[in-house]
Enzyme design. Structure first.
Site, short mmCIF file in Angstrom:
data_model
loop_
_atom_site.label_atom_id
_atom_site.label_comp_id
_atom_site.label_asym_id
_atom_site.label_seq_id
_atom_site.Cartn_x
_atom_site.Cartn_y
_atom_site.Cartn_z
N SER A 63 -9.87 1.80 2.83
CA SER A 63 -8.99 2.60 2.01
C SER A 63 -7.96 1.81 1.22
CB SER A 63 -8.25 3.61 2.89
OG SER A 63 -7.36 2.95 3.78
N SER A 89 -10.13 -0.65 6.92
CA SER A 89 -9.49 -0.46 5.61
C SER A 89 -8.76 -1.67 5.05
CB SER A 89 -8.52 0.72 5.67
OG SER A 89 -9.23 1.92 5.70
N LYS A 91 0.86 -1.19 0.00
CA LYS A 91 0.00 0.00 0.00
C LYS A 91 0.89 1.23 0.00
CE LYS A 91 -3.91 1.98 2.60
NZ LYS A 91 -4.79 1.79 3.78
#
Lengths: 95, 483
Positions: free
Chosen positions: B150, B174, B75
């Protein structure tokens, strides 16, 4: 909870965040609706409950006060927007 | 069909293929599909090929680590030395991190190959990946729909086979929510289990890193690589890390699983409830002892969470000031103008909303009414779980109230977006570990079930998920366009 345009402007100043004049009204609406959601907290009596800051109720671990970081000034300054002579440059603060 | 990490390790060990070969395959798949999915912000092709060559040399010498040669993605919130780390934000668009996050360093040391950095909601604030400066990510199951957020880029990349596994972070769901919406397996560990060093902070008392993969067995391997004490993170836990793979084969006979009645009440799409009931029946057949429990303060978790998360965010994001790194506005007239315009230009709408609310909640005269009140409710929510764990070993429920929604469907109403997190955020408030795994489909879109365990009991989550995945194949399904 409803905010006014002046509230939004003063919060934005506290946060050092520029917001365009023509978007203030939208922030008034958005923030007010978030605060209305948040106000649901008041439905519950929590008097006497000890606040929980760390989910494991742990406190910050301390370490010995020894230098562990080496000098990486050049590496760090290589990604800065404006530097001179090893210093970070900003607009003049003191006249 | 894309390979699991377990299959890649076996193939590499048996010499069926090299890391360089599969790394090239993944890079080719990224080149082919990323224009549709937009799950990568940066593809680090040269670095990946170099790491793959090193992995092949290590494999040849018989010195392979846990994940040597396995192509993964990070990420774009984990700092990567020498590689742009944007956090999905314009304010960090030019930020080349000067150091590695501990998670990145650990993957590097174990020999994993980094394919690139995945797309995300700006500063991890969002549940749909529509808040990224780099554009939204498409759900591989239906490209008109959101992948969740997210960590939407990581979930979509694993679902579409553009990476064997990926890292994510979970502040309010997330990891678990995009895992559910994209039909992959993801785990959020106990707060403090995985180091936050080099993980760009959102809500420091809530943030926790974890993996996405195609199975619970793969998640066990990845978590093994990520977990453990780190002196550079002041809230890192010193609790020992067990061998997560070792306990996978233990059955669930006699395991006491609680179903919180509040998680199956109004708000849950009845079609999802049906899918989850079927999964519960499977676990019952495996010998689990299922009972109803209550988490009475569930409804308070959303307001409580948003006060705490926004307050911590407003404090954490004050470091982005246009002075030492990141975006700086042009021609500032004075220092205040530099701060205000750099931040105003650099942050997107949702981030600004959260900074403003957080600033308000922490400002003089409001602290007690908002932040302190939220911290009191936080303890009540934690106490609910502790009481529940007196009578059950594990809690099971939905990960999300509905399947993936259409891109744009909720962007005009921030509050309706926040309600997506109803089943996930209370774990972050309590600091508990949770996991989402695929359990079926509604309208051709994946449904996730969430498992919740007591503190540092990730092994039990992984074991239960693995046992379920021995009698189901939802986790192995791949969207047709990417199979």
């Amino acid at each position: 909870m409803t905010l006014k345009a002046d509230d939004v402007r003063s919060i934005a100043h506290l946060a050092r965040l520029h917001i365009d004049d023509d978007s203030v009204d939208r922030y008034v609406d958005d923030l007010s609706s978030i605060l209305t959601l948040v106000d649901q907290m008041n439905q519950i009596d929590s008097s006497g409950v000890k606040p929980l800051a760390n989910p494991l109720d742990a406190s910050q671990r301390l370490r010995a006060d020894e230098v562990t970081e080496g000098d990486q000034r050049e590496k760090f300054q290589a990604i800065a927007p404006d530097v001179a002579d090893g210093l970070y440059r900003v607009p003049r603060v003191i006249e | 069909m894309p390979m699991t990490v377990t299959e890649i390790r076996q193939g590499l060990a048996a010499g069926e293929f090299s890391s360089s070969e599969i790394t090239r395959d993944y890079l080719a798949r990224i080149a082919q599909h990323n224009p549709t999915l937009n799950c990568f912000i940066s593809v680090t092709e040269a670095l990946a090929l170099d790491q793959a060559r090193q992995a092949d040399a290590r494999l040849a010498q018989g010195k392979a680590g846990l994940l040597t040669g396995v192509p993964i993605a990070h990420k774009d919130l984990f700092c990567t030395d020498g590689v742009r780390t944007s956090c999905g934000s314009r304010i960090l668009d030019n930020f080349v991190a000067p150091y590695d996050a501990t998670v990145v360093e650990r993957f590097r040391q174990t020999g994993a190959v980094m394919l690139g950095k995945t797309n995300m909601d700006e500063f991890a604030m969002g549940s749909s990946n529509e808040n990224s400066h780099y554009g939204n990510v498409a759900n591989p199951w239906k490209t008109t729909h959101v992948p969740g957020g997210s960590s939407g880029g990581s979930a979509a990349a694993v679902a579409a086979g553009l990476a064997a596994a990926a890292t994510g972070t979970d502040t309010g769901g997330s990891i678990r929510q995009p895992a559910a919406l994209c039909g992959v397996t993801g785990i959020k560990p106990t707060y403090g289990r995985v180091s936050r060093y080099g993980m760009i902070a959102f809500g420091s008392s809530l943030d926790q890193g974890g993996p996405f993969a195609r199975s619970a067995a793969d998640c066990a391997l990845l978590l093994q690589a990520m977990a453990g004490f780190d002196g550079r993170d002041s809230t890192s836990s010193e609790t020992d890390v067990p061998d997560y793979s070792a306990s996978l084969e233990q059955g669930v006979e006699g395991l006491r699983i609680g179903l919180p009645k509040e998680y199956f009440a109004e708000g849950l799409d009845s079609r999802l409830a049906g899918v989850i009931d079927t999964a519960i029946d499977e676990l019952r057949k495996l010998g689990a002892d299922i009972s109803e429990i209550s988490l009475p303060n569930t409804g308070l978790s959303i307001p409580t969470y948003y006060v705490i998360a926004m307050a911590e965010a407003s404090s954490n994001l004050s470091r982005f000031d246009g002075v030492r790194f990141g975006h700086r506005c042009a021609n500032p007239v004075d220092l205040e103008d530099l701060y205000k315009r750099s931040r105003g230009e650099g942050f997107g709408e949702e981030v600004k909303r959260r900074i403003l609310i957080g600033t308000y909640a922490l400002s003089a005269g409001y602290y007690d009414a908002y932040y302190l009140k939220a911290q009191q409710l936080r303890r009540m929510i934690k106490d609910d779980f502790q009481k529940a764990f007196d009578s059950v070993d594990l809690i099971l429920g939905p990960t999300t109230p509905e399947v993936a929604f259409a891109i744009g469907a909720k962007t005009d109403d921030p509050v309706s977006m926040y309600l997506q997190d109803i089943y996930t955020i209370s774990l972050n408030l309590a600091g508990l570990p949770g996991m989402s795994l695929p359990a079926g489909f509604v309208d051709g879109l994946p449904v996730g079930i969430q498992l919740i365990a007591n503190y540092f009991d990730e092994a039990r989550l992984l074991q239960t998920a693995h046992q379920y995945q021995q009698v189901s194949d939802w986790h192995l399904q791949t969207p047709e366009a990417f199979s």
